[in-house]
Design a protein around this motif. Structure first.
Motif, PDB file in Angstrom:
ATOM      1  N   THR A  65       0.809  -1.216   0.000  1.00  0.00           N
ATOM      2  CA  THR A  65       0.000   0.000   0.000  1.00  0.00           C
ATOM      3  C   THR A  65       0.844   1.269   0.000  1.00  0.00           C
ATOM      4  OG1 THR A  65      -0.152  -0.077   2.409  1.00  0.00           O
ATOM      5  CG2 THR A  65      -1.960  -1.067   1.162  1.00  0.00           C
ATOM      6  N   SER A  66       2.136   1.159   0.298  1.00  0.00           N
ATOM      7  CA  SER A  66       2.934   2.376   0.304  1.00  0.00           C
ATOM      8  C   SER A  66       3.914   2.377  -0.866  1.00  0.00           C
ATOM      9  CB  SER A  66       3.677   2.541   1.632  1.00  0.00           C
ATOM     10  OG  SER A  66       4.736   1.624   1.700  1.00  0.00           O
ATOM     11  N   VAL A  67       4.328   3.560  -1.257  1.00  0.00           N
ATOM     12  CA  VAL A  67       5.239   3.724  -2.382  1.00  0.00           C
ATOM     13  C   VAL A  67       6.649   3.334  -1.938  1.00  0.00           C
ATOM     14  CG1 VAL A  67       6.249   5.433  -3.954  1.00  0.00           C
ATOM     15  CG2 VAL A  67       3.822   5.560  -3.352  1.00  0.00           C
ATOM     16  N   ALA A  68       7.324   2.557  -2.759  1.00  0.00           N
ATOM     17  CA  ALA A  68       8.707   2.188  -2.464  1.00  0.00           C
ATOM     18  C   ALA A  68       9.548   3.446  -2.324  1.00  0.00           C
ATOM     19  CB  ALA A  68       9.253   1.292  -3.568  1.00  0.00           C
ATOM     20  N   GLU A  69      10.458   3.424  -1.395  1.00  0.00           N
ATOM     21  CA  GLU A  69      11.155   4.653  -1.040  1.00  0.00           C
ATOM     22  C   GLU A  69      12.673   4.496  -1.126  1.00  0.00           C
ATOM     23  OE1 GLU A  69      10.636   8.105   2.316  1.00  0.00           O
ATOM     24  OE2 GLU A  69       9.178   6.502   2.038  1.00  0.00           O
ATOM     25  N   ILE A  70      13.316   5.498  -1.717  1.00  0.00           N
ATOM     26  CA  ILE A  70      14.781   5.553  -1.701  1.00  0.00           C
ATOM     27  C   ILE A  70      15.163   6.723  -0.813  1.00  0.00           C
ATOM     28  CG2 ILE A  70      16.893   5.760  -3.057  1.00  0.00           C
ATOM     29  CD1 ILE A  70      15.341   4.821  -5.498  1.00  0.00           C
ATOM     30  N   ASN A  71      15.656   6.423   0.380  1.00  0.00           N
ATOM     31  CA  ASN A  71      16.130   7.466   1.272  1.00  0.00           C
ATOM     32  C   ASN A  71      17.529   7.068   1.735  1.00  0.00           C
ATOM     33  OD1 ASN A  71      15.758   5.569   3.397  1.00  0.00           O
ATOM     34  ND2 ASN A  71      13.606   6.156   3.545  1.00  0.00           N
ATOM     35  N   THR A  72      18.102   7.831   2.650  1.00  0.00           N
ATOM     36  CA  THR A  72      19.488   7.553   3.042  1.00  0.00           C
ATOM     37  C   THR A  72      19.625   6.175   3.688  1.00  0.00           C
ATOM     38  OG1 THR A  72      19.040   8.830   5.042  1.00  0.00           O
ATOM     39  CG2 THR A  72      20.235   9.952   3.288  1.00  0.00           C
ATOM     40  N   GLN A  73      18.511   5.618   4.199  1.00  0.00           N
ATOM     41  CA  GLN A  73      18.575   4.302   4.798  1.00  0.00           C
ATOM     42  C   GLN A  73      18.457   3.169   3.782  1.00  0.00           C
ATOM     43  OE1 GLN A  73      15.823   5.132   8.057  1.00  0.00           O
ATOM     44  NE2 GLN A  73      17.598   6.428   8.455  1.00  0.00           N
ATOM     45  N   THR A  74      17.671   3.415   2.722  1.00  0.00           N
ATOM     46  CA  THR A  74      17.436   2.328   1.765  1.00  0.00           C
ATOM     47  C   THR A  74      18.317   2.418   0.527  1.00  0.00           C
ATOM     48  OG1 THR A  74      15.624   3.537   0.723  1.00  0.00           O
ATOM     49  CG2 THR A  74      15.028   2.027   2.486  1.00  0.00           C
ATOM     50  N   ALA A  75      18.979   3.544   0.328  1.00  0.00           N
ATOM     51  CA  ALA A  75      19.803   3.711  -0.876  1.00  0.00           C
ATOM     52  C   ALA A  75      20.940   2.686  -0.869  1.00  0.00           C
ATOM     53  CB  ALA A  75      20.368   5.121  -0.951  1.00  0.00           C
ATOM     54  N   ILE A  76      21.171   2.070  -2.008  1.00  0.00           N
ATOM     55  CA  ILE A  76      22.278   1.118  -2.165  1.00  0.00           C
ATOM     56  C   ILE A  76      23.215   1.692  -3.232  1.00  0.00           C
ATOM     57  CG2 ILE A  76      22.940  -1.238  -2.760  1.00  0.00           C
ATOM     58  CD1 ILE A  76      19.988  -2.021  -2.007  1.00  0.00           C
ATOM     59  N   TRP A  77      24.423   2.001  -2.806  1.00  0.00           N
ATOM     60  CA  TRP A  77      25.360   2.685  -3.703  1.00  0.00           C
ATOM     61  C   TRP A  77      26.301   1.703  -4.381  1.00  0.00           C
ATOM     62  CZ3 TRP A  77      23.673   7.372  -4.486  1.00  0.00           C
ATOM     63  CH2 TRP A  77      22.970   8.032  -3.463  1.00  0.00           C
ATOM     64  N   ALA A  78      26.756   2.109  -5.535  1.00  0.00           N
ATOM     65  CA  ALA A  78      27.680   1.256  -6.298  1.00  0.00           C
ATOM     66  C   ALA A  78      29.049   1.242  -5.627  1.00  0.00           C
ATOM     67  CB  ALA A  78      27.805   1.772  -7.723  1.00  0.00           C
TER      68      ALA A  78
END
Ligand SMILES: [Zn+2]
Length: 78
Positions: A65-78
């Motif tokens: 029900t919620s929109v997937a989120e990219i924030n500083t906690q979920t961001a995955i960097w190369a």
């Protein structure tokens, strides 16, 4: 604009209820919310695209029900 993940043409809108985030609607990656902190970090870093996509998928399965989120906690960097 271009999608922050795949670089294809996507729609972005300023998210009203949560200032500082952008809502991106990509035909390939789906809809996701990206925070302004992550947008700033994107100037000097790039996403690990396959892992980031997997995580958005995981977030959608976990909470449909919620929109997937990219924030500083979920961001995955190369
Ligand atoms: Zn995309």
């Amino acid at each position: 604009m271009n999608c922050y993940l795949c670089g294809l043409q996507a729609q972005a809108q300023q998210s009203g209820e949560d200032q500082g985030t952008e809502l991106v609607d990509c035909s390939d990656c789906g809809t996701y919310r990206i925070s302004s902190s992550v947008l700033k970090m994107l100037a000097s870093r790039t996403f690990n695209y396959p892992k980031m996509r997997d995580d958005l998928h995981r977030q959608r399965q976990f909470n449909a029900t919620s929109v997937a989120e990219i924030n500083t906690q979920t961001a995955i960097w190369a």
